[in-house]
Design an enzyme around this catalytic site. Sequence first.
Site, PDB file in Angstrom:
ATOM      1  N   GLU A   1       1.219  -1.328   0.243  1.00  0.00           N
ATOM      2  CA  GLU A   1       0.200  -0.024  -0.151  1.00  0.00           C
ATOM      3  C   GLU A   1       0.812   1.816  -0.174  1.00  0.00           C
ATOM      4  OE1 GLU A   1      -3.044   0.271   2.951  1.00  0.00           O
ATOM      5  OE2 GLU A   1      -3.406   1.433   2.491  1.00  0.00           O
TER       6      GLU A   1
ATOM      7  N   ASN B   1     -12.673  -1.497  -1.451  1.00  0.00           N
ATOM      8  CA  ASN B   1     -11.642  -2.062   0.278  1.00  0.00           C
ATOM      9  C   ASN B   1     -12.509  -1.575   1.622  1.00  0.00           C
ATOM     10  OD1 ASN B   1      -9.469  -3.002   1.997  1.00  0.00           O
ATOM     11  ND2 ASN B   1      -9.175  -0.640   1.704  1.00  0.00           N
ATOM     12  N   GLU B   2     -12.457  -2.432   2.338  1.00  0.00           N
ATOM     13  CA  GLU B   2     -13.239  -2.230   3.408  1.00  0.00           C
ATOM     14  C   GLU B   2     -14.346  -1.529   2.907  1.00  0.00           C
ATOM     15  OE1 GLU B   2     -10.282  -1.343   6.870  1.00  0.00           O
ATOM     16  OE2 GLU B   2      -9.771  -3.779   6.540  1.00  0.00           O
TER      17      GLU B   2
ATOM     18  N   TYR C   1      -6.556  -9.204  11.561  1.00  0.00           N
ATOM     19  CA  TYR C   1      -5.663  -8.688  11.877  1.00  0.00           C
ATOM     20  C   TYR C   1      -5.846  -9.300  13.195  1.00  0.00           C
ATOM     21  CZ  TYR C   1      -4.654  -5.487   8.032  1.00  0.00           C
ATOM     22  OH  TYR C   1      -3.750  -4.680   7.079  1.00  0.00           O
TER      23      TYR C   1
ATOM     24  N   GLU D   1      -6.117  -8.896   3.728  1.00  0.00           N
ATOM     25  CA  GLU D   1      -5.342  -8.075   4.520  1.00  0.00           C
ATOM     26  C   GLU D   1      -5.292  -9.562   5.735  1.00  0.00           C
ATOM     27  OE1 GLU D   1      -6.404  -4.677   5.329  1.00  0.00           O
ATOM     28  OE2 GLU D   1      -5.685  -3.638   3.135  1.00  0.00           O
TER      29      GLU D   1
ATOM     30  N   GLN E   1       1.957  -5.581   5.650  1.00  0.00           N
ATOM     31  CA  GLN E   1       2.085  -5.644   3.785  1.00  0.00           C
ATOM     32  C   GLN E   1       3.741  -6.065   3.927  1.00  0.00           C
ATOM     33  OE1 GLN E   1       0.952  -2.038   3.189  1.00  0.00           O
ATOM     34  NE2 GLN E   1      -0.987  -1.981   3.974  1.00  0.00           N
TER      35      GLN E   1
END
Length: 509
Positions: free
Chosen positions: A26, A173-174, A249, A306, A355
């Site tokens: 990103e 995204n999201e 996450y 992610e 990432q």
Amino acid sequence: MTLEAVINLDLGGPRINRHLYGHFAEHLGRCVYGGFWVGEDSPIPNAGGIRLDVVHALRALRIPNLRWPGGCFADEYHWQDGIGPRGQRPVMVNTHWGGVEENNHFGTHEFMALCELLGAEPYISGNVGSGTVREMSDWVEYLTRDGDSPMARLRKANGRDEPWRVRFWGLGNEAWGCGGNMTAEHYAQEARRYGTYCRDYGDNRLYKIAAGANGEDYAWTETLMKQVGHLGCRHVRSTGYHALSLHYYTITGPSWDEKGSATDFGTDEHYRTMVAAARVEELLAGHTAVMDCYDPAGSVGLVLDEWGTWFDVAPGTNPGFLHQQNTLRDALVASVHFDVFHRHAGRLVMANIAQTVNVLQAMILTDPETNALVLTPTYHVFRMNRDHQDATSLRVDPRTPLPSRQVGDATLTTVSMSASRKDGRLLVSLSNLDAEAPADVELDLRGGALETAEAVILTSAAVQDHNTAQSPSTVAPRPYDGVALHGGTLRVHLPAHSFVTVSGACAVR
Ligand code: AHR
């Protein structure tokens, strides 16, 4: 007590899609700028501005795909700002990540050149949150259309005659958060609308990925599955999306503002991190169960685009840059995730760690002062596991109780395992998450024979150990002699906090 388990070498499960070993870059902190991209005038060896030592290190992982440009950044990125002569590209503010100026020097052409250098497939996340359908549609045309058309001409004017091949395409995204704060119902309609105008040009076939749920938001997945559009119909490519994403996450601190230090943590915190990591199994099983209700044939893919650890930023660094060190604990988080991915390889078609360089659970850390490059413990797990890519998943069935520890209200299984077979070779991955006690495993190999067993171990004196420019190999893989093969029985000794892979030629009866 020895843990006993059975592997039936002849009973293959699903193929472990190589894209489960995918990556994510990103425009955030020093992932792109200072990580992948140093610019053509840099003294650091580079190819057209792309840092070559980073490329060489990642090629050794055989990284299958790279997701870009975000993340949250994707929904404020306007791709036309990132093409043409670099000096003339407009500057914007990266409002999500540190409020820094983004000069757009790394854009579409630079990203596609990076993918070519890595030998990785591009996975582009388009802008739904602040973009337009036309903007996204034009980007697909610019990248993939052959022949004469406005966007193809623009691409050619910018120095690229041939269209690129781009398969993976993210529809935002999201969307439930930084990607527009939409409801699931609203986003599902938007995803269908955007997806409609992302065309297949020539023989380039897009695989459109809708922005999926956060963690255990099963209702989001259900809404998207209801709207997936014309399942099983030949028009699905033009009217629907082919996959849903999911973000999860590993976060262990008491609150978002106290996620805990990446390096300075106690044994209790280590165990809490392992519990949080292992939870990915519950989430994949839960989202898969919802998807199975609407799509029992399994045509819609699940994409965990992610995942990884998220700790407090390294002291003294910009809070918006999400820069954290990476210890043996991170390596075990990664190895546990891969075991889970291998078990869920039927529905899970892609996963992307967040990432790749300098941000969150990175493979590579680069020093902004000295330019030194450090490979993290997580990097080594990807390296040791790389032969699982495109292999046939094999079940590892315990015959005795799995060792465990009570961690608050949760029971943590402290040994994690998975196995696969490819090209006449077996690969078994074993992790001991226990920070204090070793474990012994006895694998009963049936339905074939393992002829040789070579083992590699990743461990260190303490689970907090990590690599730095001064000490780059504190946590590094080493050949391991703690395995013994007797007939059809493979015995493996796992020291505390260790990750071991065993591989060898295997014949299937
Ligand atoms: O990876 C960092 C951020 O985490 C991404 O930009 C966003 O999608 C997620 O919330």
